[in-house]
Design a protein around this motif. Structure first.
Motif, PDB file in Angstrom:
ATOM      1  N   THR A  15      18.880   4.704   4.456  1.00 58.17           N
ATOM      2  CA  THR A  15      17.849   3.727   4.825  1.00 58.17           C
ATOM      3  C   THR A  15      17.916   2.463   3.961  1.00 58.17           C
ATOM      4  N   PHE A  16      18.341   2.595   2.708  1.00 58.28           N
ATOM      5  CA  PHE A  16      18.257   1.427   1.820  1.00 58.28           C
ATOM      6  C   PHE A  16      19.103   0.234   2.279  1.00 58.28           C
ATOM      7  N   PRO A  17      20.393   0.435   2.615  1.00 58.17           N
ATOM      8  CA  PRO A  17      21.145  -0.744   3.085  1.00 58.17           C
ATOM      9  C   PRO A  17      20.580  -1.348   4.377  1.00 58.17           C
ATOM     10  N   ILE A  18      19.981  -0.509   5.216  1.00 53.70           N
ATOM     11  CA  ILE A  18      19.358  -1.059   6.436  1.00 53.70           C
ATOM     12  C   ILE A  18      18.148  -1.917   6.050  1.00 53.70           C
ATOM     13  N   ILE A  19      17.366  -1.422   5.101  1.00 53.52           N
ATOM     14  CA  ILE A  19      16.208  -2.199   4.635  1.00 53.52           C
ATOM     15  C   ILE A  19      16.678  -3.523   4.015  1.00 53.52           C
ATOM     16  N   GLN A  20      17.730  -3.442   3.201  1.00 56.56           N
ATOM     17  CA  GLN A  20      18.248  -4.690   2.603  1.00 56.56           C
ATOM     18  C   GLN A  20      18.637  -5.710   3.671  1.00 56.56           C
ATOM     19  N   ALA A  21      19.189  -5.220   4.763  1.00 54.56           N
ATOM     20  CA  ALA A  21      19.704  -6.127   5.792  1.00 54.56           C
ATOM     21  C   ALA A  21      18.632  -6.631   6.745  1.00 54.56           C
ATOM     22  N   THR A  22      17.515  -5.897   6.886  1.00 58.47           N
ATOM     23  CA  THR A  22      16.595  -6.216   7.996  1.00 58.47           C
ATOM     24  C   THR A  22      15.158  -6.498   7.577  1.00 58.47           C
ATOM     25  N   VAL A  23      14.796  -6.183   6.324  1.00 55.45           N
ATOM     26  CA  VAL A  23      13.396  -6.316   5.908  1.00 55.45           C
ATOM     27  C   VAL A  23      13.242  -7.534   5.018  1.00 55.45           C
ATOM     28  N   GLU A  24      12.238  -8.352   5.325  1.00 59.44           N
ATOM     29  CA  GLU A  24      12.075  -9.591   4.579  1.00 59.44           C
ATOM     30  C   GLU A  24      11.477  -9.375   3.203  1.00 59.44           C
ATOM     31  N   GLU A  25      10.550  -8.431   3.104  1.00 59.32           N
ATOM     32  CA  GLU A  25       9.757  -8.328   1.875  1.00 59.32           C
ATOM     33  C   GLU A  25       9.035  -6.982   1.862  1.00 59.32           C
ATOM     34  N   ILE A  26       8.790  -6.480   0.653  1.00 62.88           N
ATOM     35  CA  ILE A  26       7.896  -5.322   0.488  1.00 62.88           C
ATOM     36  C   ILE A  26       6.686  -5.819  -0.300  1.00 62.88           C
ATOM     37  N   VAL A  27       5.488  -5.637   0.238  1.00 59.52           N
ATOM     38  CA  VAL A  27       4.278  -5.981  -0.501  1.00 59.52           C
ATOM     39  C   VAL A  27       3.593  -4.680  -0.931  1.00 59.52           C
ATOM     40  N   THR A  28       2.716  -4.783  -1.915  1.00 60.39           N
ATOM     41  CA  THR A  28       2.028  -3.589  -2.401  1.00 60.39           C
ATOM     42  C   THR A  28       0.513  -3.750  -2.267  1.00 60.39           C
ATOM     43  N   VAL A  29      -0.152  -2.614  -2.169  1.00 57.50           N
ATOM     44  CA  VAL A  29      -1.615  -2.611  -2.066  1.00 57.50           C
ATOM     45  C   VAL A  29      -2.190  -1.607  -3.047  1.00 57.50           C
ATOM     46  N   ASP A  30      -3.420  -1.915  -3.493  1.00 55.64           N
ATOM     47  CA  ASP A  30      -4.080  -1.055  -4.464  1.00 55.64           C
ATOM     48  C   ASP A  30      -4.858   0.058  -3.773  1.00 55.64           C
ATOM     49  N   GLU A  31      -5.180   1.087  -4.566  1.00 47.11           N
ATOM     50  CA  GLU A  31      -5.838   2.269  -4.012  1.00 47.11           C
ATOM     51  C   GLU A  31      -7.168   1.939  -3.338  1.00 47.11           C
ATOM     52  N   ASP A  32      -7.952   1.067  -3.972  1.00 47.90           N
ATOM     53  CA  ASP A  32      -9.252   0.730  -3.389  1.00 47.90           C
ATOM     54  C   ASP A  32      -9.093   0.081  -2.018  1.00 47.90           C
ATOM     55  N   ASP A  33      -8.076  -0.767  -1.884  1.00 49.28           N
ATOM     56  CA  ASP A  33      -7.861  -1.444  -0.605  1.00 49.28           C
ATOM     57  C   ASP A  33      -7.366  -0.471   0.466  1.00 49.28           C
ATOM     58  N   ILE A  34      -6.579   0.520   0.050  1.00 48.91           N
ATOM     59  CA  ILE A  34      -6.110   1.526   1.010  1.00 48.91           C
ATOM     60  C   ILE A  34      -7.296   2.296   1.570  1.00 48.91           C
ATOM     61  N   LEU A  35      -8.159   2.752   0.657  1.00 48.92           N
ATOM     62  CA  LEU A  35      -9.320   3.531   1.097  1.00 48.92           C
ATOM     63  C   LEU A  35     -10.266   2.678   1.946  1.00 48.92           C
ATOM     64  N   ALA A  36     -10.429   1.424   1.569  1.00 48.37           N
ATOM     65  CA  ALA A  36     -11.293   0.537   2.354  1.00 48.37           C
ATOM     66  C   ALA A  36     -10.728   0.338   3.762  1.00 48.37           C
ATOM     67  N   ALA A  37      -9.419   0.251   3.878  1.00 49.97           N
ATOM     68  CA  ALA A  37      -8.815   0.074   5.204  1.00 49.97           C
ATOM     69  C   ALA A  37      -9.039   1.303   6.081  1.00 49.97           C
ATOM     70  N   VAL A  38      -8.972   2.501   5.469  1.00 49.94           N
ATOM     71  CA  VAL A  38      -9.273   3.719   6.229  1.00 49.94           C
ATOM     72  C   VAL A  38     -10.698   3.659   6.780  1.00 49.94           C
ATOM     73  N   GLY A  39     -11.640   3.226   5.938  1.00 49.71           N
ATOM     74  CA  GLY A  39     -13.031   3.129   6.376  1.00 49.71           C
ATOM     75  C   GLY A  39     -13.225   2.091   7.471  1.00 49.71           C
ATOM     76  N   THR A  40     -12.578   0.951   7.315  1.00 50.69           N
ATOM     77  CA  THR A  40     -12.692  -0.105   8.329  1.00 50.69           C
ATOM     78  C   THR A  40     -12.119   0.349   9.661  1.00 50.69           C
ATOM     79  N   LEU A  41     -10.989   1.029   9.619  1.00 53.37           N
ATOM     80  CA  LEU A  41     -10.383   1.505  10.869  1.00 53.37           C
ATOM     81  C   LEU A  41     -11.303   2.497  11.595  1.00 53.37           C
ATOM     82  N   ALA A  42     -11.969   3.370  10.831  1.00 58.58           N
ATOM     83  CA  ALA A  42     -12.877   4.327  11.477  1.00 58.58           C
ATOM     84  C   ALA A  42     -14.083   3.617  12.071  1.00 58.58           C
TER      85      ALA A  42
END
Lengths: 318, 318
Positions: free
Chosen positions: A241-268
């Motif tokens: 998967t890594f060389p495919i990601i290098q060739a096709t993915v523009e960027e990896i961004v990161t998110v914090d735990e609080d934002d992950i949990l908040a997104a779960v709540g918003t989706l529900a």
């Protein structure tokens, strides 16, 4: 990209192969969100996650005599359920090796799908799965680092591009990279204007580090266990998967735990969809910077959440 | 059925009229359920309920000069949100009269959709809405007893029949009867083998009683407030909807409160869908007698649930 292990032709072939077993999930407008966001709702697959696509494709691709001897994998999560479900649909035996610390409810869910479950100490589960493979002549279905698995996951991106035009960004959760590499191949081939952006928890950002360093960087496995997004606790991205990601993915961004949990709540609350933390990573990233992504599709990759975590995401328990 | 107020031609015309505003919701296989169950997931509409279909159809049907003067309704729930959303989509003003006891979060949600909210004592909300209509020359959009509203709701059944063949039963929650009468007209015209079965809470079974008596039976409004399924607390079925139900619906079954709440929990855990209690009525009825209904479609009519009720349904709070 001609030297990558997966082509858009493989993904197109996978789309035909899996059509009878896999749900063509809806692409839903998130009119409650700022900007222009759409959700690819893979939590609505029969096993509650995109993993079904790759498992079905890999098993359906096996020669009949190989397939008849059955399949084996090791997983306590969505990949194990996917292999069990796909094997039953194809009428073949499946062995799922699960760690002894797996929750009984997950063991029972996998057995209910007709699979044989073998319990093993967590550190030995790969060894045990390999022994089962050798002794019984079964085929190992890996969770992400396999061309047929990647091709199956990529079918999701073809569906997105069939359903919506003028997409600027597709946001994809990243664990071992099987999903995002399939999406990357499909999007690069079919829509030049569309960027693929990966999302990892800040607490398990090995693929971000690997992209930045130009080689696969392994995180300490214990460290990745700090994130609530259990589907992304893979300590290192795959060799395929890594060389495919290098060739096709523009960027990896990161998110914090609080934002992950908040997104779960918003989706529900707002989208009426149950997402697991790993599945909500993409929405968390979008909501952090909605103007960055233009017309965006967030892949909501799965919905298998423990109810107490959902309650916490809804602010009902601390 | 030629003397009914709504024809399948009206529903087909509505389908074209609302296509740009309304989500064509997925019909999802519920492989976790016994038998052969499919879910029409109307909780995935932008406002979280099927009500958007009828509101959009009714507003889009108005002559331009009438529409320009705006629309008014009274509702604290999904119909009010639907009218506010549909009016904004059509670029017209909307007034929603809400009872003074409505939860602030619902009032804010309706205002956020651009509607003017007028608070009135619960018993006077119809009178106030009618006064607004007369004073401002606005058009009243009733919650269910109107041919254009019924035609809009019926579009959902046309989609079901486009997506799946050989359906034996469509299970539909019943409040004032707008949804089930639209579904009844469409199903009777388009699929002779398919029965339409209505579902009411045992604590608000006025339509069952009306069908049994051959005339509209009114329940005490306070009595209907005992059910948790707040979308079905209509004390009496509509004047227009009732003869359509008599002509097109085979049976009304009832479900108890415990089964309604259990169905909400099952939908969250197994289908990864957030349903409100009224929306889960159909699934509760199916799960009580799965062998009765053959190949069945349960209309999951809405998802606007208060989070504490969802937590209760998941067994996390008593």
């Amino acid at each position: 990209m001609s030297d990558l292990e997966v082509s858009v032709g493989d993904i197109r072939a996978a789309q035909v192969r899996i059509a009878g077993d896999v749900v063509r999930t809806p692409l839903l407008p998130a009119s409650w969100a700022p900007g222009d966001l759409w959700l690819k709702a893979e939590n609505l697959q029969p096993i509650g996650a995109f993993k079904l696509r790759g498992a079905v494709n890999a098993i359906r691709r096996l020669d009949p005599d190989v397939r008849a001897r059955g399949v084996v994998t090791h997983s306590s999560g969505n990949h194990g359920r996917a292999v069990a479900w796909a094997a039953r649909a194809a009428g073949v035996r499946a062995v799922i090796v699960m760690p002894e610390e797996a929750m009984p409810v997950k063991v029972e869910a996998t057995r209910a799908l007709g699979a044989e479950v073998i319990m093993a100490p967590g550190v030995r589960r790969e060894t045990v799965a390999d022994a089962v493979r050798a002794e019984r002549g079964m085929t190992l279905i890996p969770p992400f680092d396999h061309a047929d698995v990647i091709s199956g996951q990529g079918t999701l991106a073809v569906e997105i591009l069939e359903d919506l035009t003028d997409i600027d960004t597709v946001l994809v959760p990243v664990g071992g990279g099987g999903l995002i590499s399939g999406v990357g191949v499909a999007v690069n081939a079919l829509s030049h204007r569309t960027r693929v952006v990966g999302v990892e928890p800040s607490l398990a950002a090995d693929t971000r580090d690997s992209l930045a360093n130009g080689r696969r960087i392994e995180w300490d496995a214990q460290a990745t266990y700090r994130t609530i997004a259990d589907g992304t606790r893979t300590p290192v991205v795959g060799e395929i998967t890594f060389p495919i990601i290098q060739a096709t993915v523009e960027e990896i961004v990161t998110v914090d735990e609080d934002d992950i949990l908040a997104a779960v709540g918003t989706l529900a609350r707002r989208a009426h969809l149950v997402a697991e933390p790993s599945g909500a990573l993409s929405v968390a990233a979008y909501l952090a910077e909605p103007r960055k992504y233009g017309r965006a599709v967030a892949v909501l990759s799965g919905g298998n959440i423990d109810p107490p975590v959902l309650a916490r995401a809804l602010g009902l328990t601390p």
